[in-house]
Design a protein around this motif. Structure first.
Motif, PDB file in Angstrom:
ATOM      1  N   VAL A 182       0.847  -1.189   0.000  1.00  0.00           N
ATOM      2  CA  VAL A 182       0.000   0.000   0.000  1.00  0.00           C
ATOM      3  C   VAL A 182       0.885   1.243   0.000  1.00  0.00           C
ATOM      4  O   VAL A 182       1.931   1.278   0.672  1.00  0.00           O
ATOM      5  N   ALA A 183       0.466   2.254  -0.746  1.00  0.00           N
ATOM      6  CA  ALA A 183       1.126   3.563  -0.705  1.00  0.00           C
ATOM      7  C   ALA A 183       0.032   4.613  -0.795  1.00  0.00           C
ATOM      8  O   ALA A 183      -0.467   4.918  -1.878  1.00  0.00           O
ATOM      9  N   GLY A 184      -0.361   5.155   0.351  1.00  0.00           N
ATOM     10  CA  GLY A 184      -1.450   6.129   0.344  1.00  0.00           C
ATOM     11  C   GLY A 184      -1.655   6.750   1.704  1.00  0.00           C
ATOM     12  O   GLY A 184      -0.840   6.612   2.617  1.00  0.00           O
ATOM     13  N   GLY A 185      -2.787   7.418   1.850  1.00  0.00           N
ATOM     14  CA  GLY A 185      -3.131   8.019   3.135  1.00  0.00           C
ATOM     15  C   GLY A 185      -2.305   9.226   3.507  1.00  0.00           C
ATOM     16  O   GLY A 185      -2.165   9.546   4.690  1.00  0.00           O
ATOM     17  N   HIS A 186      -1.775   9.954   2.515  1.00  0.00           N
ATOM     18  CA  HIS A 186      -0.889  11.082   2.803  1.00  0.00           C
ATOM     19  C   HIS A 186      -1.633  12.365   3.166  1.00  0.00           C
ATOM     20  O   HIS A 186      -0.999  13.380   3.438  1.00  0.00           O
ATOM     21  N   GLY A 187      -2.946  12.349   3.140  1.00  0.00           N
ATOM     22  CA  GLY A 187      -3.681  13.567   3.447  1.00  0.00           C
ATOM     23  C   GLY A 187      -3.391  14.645   2.419  1.00  0.00           C
ATOM     24  O   GLY A 187      -3.507  14.429   1.208  1.00  0.00           O
ATOM     25  N   MET A 188      -2.977  15.803   2.876  1.00  0.00           N
ATOM     26  CA  MET A 188      -2.666  16.927   1.981  1.00  0.00           C
ATOM     27  C   MET A 188      -1.252  16.861   1.410  1.00  0.00           C
ATOM     28  O   MET A 188      -0.852  17.736   0.635  1.00  0.00           O
ATOM     29  N   TRP A 189      -0.495  15.819   1.759  1.00  0.00           N
ATOM     30  CA  TRP A 189       0.938  15.832   1.470  1.00  0.00           C
ATOM     31  C   TRP A 189       1.353  14.771   0.459  1.00  0.00           C
ATOM     32  O   TRP A 189       2.524  14.413   0.388  1.00  0.00           O
TER      33      TRP A 189
END
Length: 407
Positions: A368-375
Motif C-alpha cells: 500500500v502507498a497512500g493516506g498522505h492527506g494533503m501531502w
C-alpha cells in the motif's frame, strides 16, 4: 526480470513505478480514469516540507465547532447520518492534542527532510518537469492570527527541519495580489512549488519511455496476494505479477479492507480554481486563518482551499468554491474572482492519526502507498523511493516504518 502492477496513476503511484524501474522491475500502471485524475491534478502543487505537518492540532477543538456553523469556513462536514464518517471524525479529533502533534511530527520529519532531494532525483534523471523555489508568502490580517502558524514553524524546526522565516515590511511590493487588509506578512524560505498536473504527466511519460506500461482505462475490482499476486479488472481480465502496489488515494479502502489495512481512509476533499491577475504572480501565497493556498499556474493564479469530508465520488459542490471566493474577496486584489477557470475538486486521503499508509499488507506480495492527506504531492517521490526499496530488498527504511499499514 521481476514485475509489478501499480494501481493508481497519481504522484505516489507513478513515483513508486519509476523507482521500481530503477531496481530493474518491469512495471504496469493501471488507473480507472487517467494520469493525475484524483487529487494530484488541481492541488496547490506545494513542495513544502516546512508545512508538511499533522493535520490535527489543538486548535481543532476551538476552530472545529465554530467552522461547522460557518458556511464559508474551510472545514466542512455535511450533516448526514453516516456513522463511519462521524467515527472517523471522532478519532481524527482525538489526535488534536499537543502530545499527538509532537508524536506525528516526529514520525513525519525523516521523510520531510528527504522530500526535495527526491524531486531532484526525478528531474535529474529524465523526468522533463521543473520545481521552482519560493519564497512562500504567508499573510494575516492582524498580529494575533499569526501565533498558531509561528508555533507550528517552531515545532517543525525543533524536530529538525530548517525553515527560514522573516517578516516582510512591504508585502505589496513582493505580492501585489494581496490587499491592504493583509497587514502581517512573513516570507518562508526553503520550499518549492510545481505545476502538479504537468509534473505528474511528465513522470508518467518517463515511466513509459523507460519501458513501463500505462493503462488508463483499467478499473481494478479485486486483488489477491500470493507467490504471484494478481488483480482483476472490471472487464474480467486478470493480471499477475511479483508484486502489487495499491496507490489509489481516497479509494484505497475498497481494495485493501480485507488485507489487514484497518486504518480508515477518509476523503478530505479540496477545491481549486484559477484566475487571471493584473500583475504576474511569482510566489505561492498562504493565508492560514482562511486555509487558502495560492500558486502561480500557467500564467494564472491558482487558489485552493477547503477540507470537505464527503465521499470521494460525490460531485463538486459549487458552494465550496463560493466559500473560498468569499474568504478571499477582501484579502486579494488585482483579479476578477468571478472570472474563474479550472474549477476542480479532488479527494485527499486522510487518516485519523495523520500518518500515511506505506508498506506491506497481510496479503503476500501486496503493498500500500497512500493516506498522505494533503501531502501526497510533496511526499510522493520519497514514498515511491522507499517503498520500491522495501518491495525489492525486503528492508523497511526507518523513515517509513511509522507508516506501517497494518498498525
Amino acid at each position: 526480470m521481476s514485475s509489478s502492477v501499480v494501481i493508481g496513476a497519481g504522484m505516489v503511484g507513478l513515483a513508486t513505478a519509476w523507482h521500481l524501474q530503477e531496481h530493474g522491475v518491469e512495471v504496469t500502471v493501471l488507473d480507472r480514469a487517467g494520469v493525475a485524475a484524483g487529487s494530484s491534478w488541481g492541488n496547490a502543487g506545494w513542495l513544502s516540507p516546512g508545512k508538511t505537518i499533522p493535520l490535527a492540532d489543538p486548535s481543532l477543538w476551538t476552530y472545529g465547532p465554530t467552522a461547522l456553523l460557518d458556511a464559508d469556513a474551510a472545514l466542512h462536514v455535511p450533516f448526514r447520518a453516516d456513522p463511519g464518517l462521524w467515527s472517523f471524525l471522532a478519532r481524527f479529533a482525538a489526535h488534536g492534542t499537543r502530545r499527538a502533534w509532537e508524536r506525528t511530527m516526529a514520525a513525519l520529519t525523516p521523510i520531510d527532510r528527504m522530500a526535495l532531494e527526491c524531486f531532484d532525483e526525478l528531474t535529474g534523471s529524465g523526468v522533463d518537469a521543473w520545481t521552482r523555489q519560493g519564497p512562500f508568502i504567508v499573510g494575516f490580517t492582524e498580529e494575533r492570527q499569526s501565533a498558531g502558524f509561528l508555533r507550528e514553524v517552531e515545532g517543525v524546526v525543533r524536530h529538525g527541519q530548517d525553515v527560514p522565516l522573516e517578516r516582510v515590511e512591504n508585502p505589496r511590493e513582493v505580492v501585489p495580489q494581496l490587499s491592504d487588509q493583509v497587514g502581517v506578512v512573513y516570507r518562508m524560505g526553503g520550499q518549492r512549488f510545481i505545476e502538479p498536473g504537468p509534473f505528474v504527466q511528465a513522470l508518467a511519460d518517463a515511466v513509459v519511455a523507460r519501458g513501463g506500461t500505462l493503462r488508463t482505462d483499467a478499473q481494478v475490482t479485486s486483488l489477491a496476494g500470493g507467490s504471484r499476486p494478481g488483480v482483476t479488472l472490471a472487464n474480467g481480465e486478470t493480471l499477475t505479477a511479483d508484486s502489487v502496489v495499491v496507490a489509489t488515494g481516497a479509494w484505497l479502502p475498497g481494495l485493501t479492507r480485507d488485507l489487514g489495512v484497518r486504518t480508515r481512509v477518509q476523503a478530505g476533499r479540496g477545491y481549486s480554481f484559477s484566475v487571471a491577475t493584473e500583475e504576474p504572480s511569482r510566489y505561492p501565497v498562504y493565508l492560514p486563518a482562511q486555509r487558502i493556498a495560492c500558486t502561480p499556474y500557467r500564467g494564472r493564479f491558482r487558489i485552493a482551499g477547503t477540507m470537505e469530508f464527503r465521499g470521494p465520488d460525490e460531485p463538486l459542490q459549487p458552494r465550496r468554491i463560493e466559500a473560498i471566493v468569499n474568504q478571499a474577496r477582501s484579502l486579494m486584489t488585482g483579479m476578477d474572482l468571478e472570472d474563474r477557470q479550472d474549477e476542480w475538486v479532488g479527494s485527499r486521503p486522510v487518516t485519523p492519526d495523520g500518518l500515511p499508509l506505506v508498506g506491506a499488507t497481510s496479503a503476500p506480495g501486496v503493498y500500500v502507498a497512500g493516506g498522505h492527506g494533503m501531502w501526497g504531492i510533496v511526499l510522493g517521490p520519497a514514498t515511491g523511493k522507499l517503498l520500491a526499496e522495501q518491495i525489492v530488498t525486503g528492508r523497511t527504511d526507518p523513515a517509513i516504518a511509522p507508516f506501517d499499514p497494518l498498525r
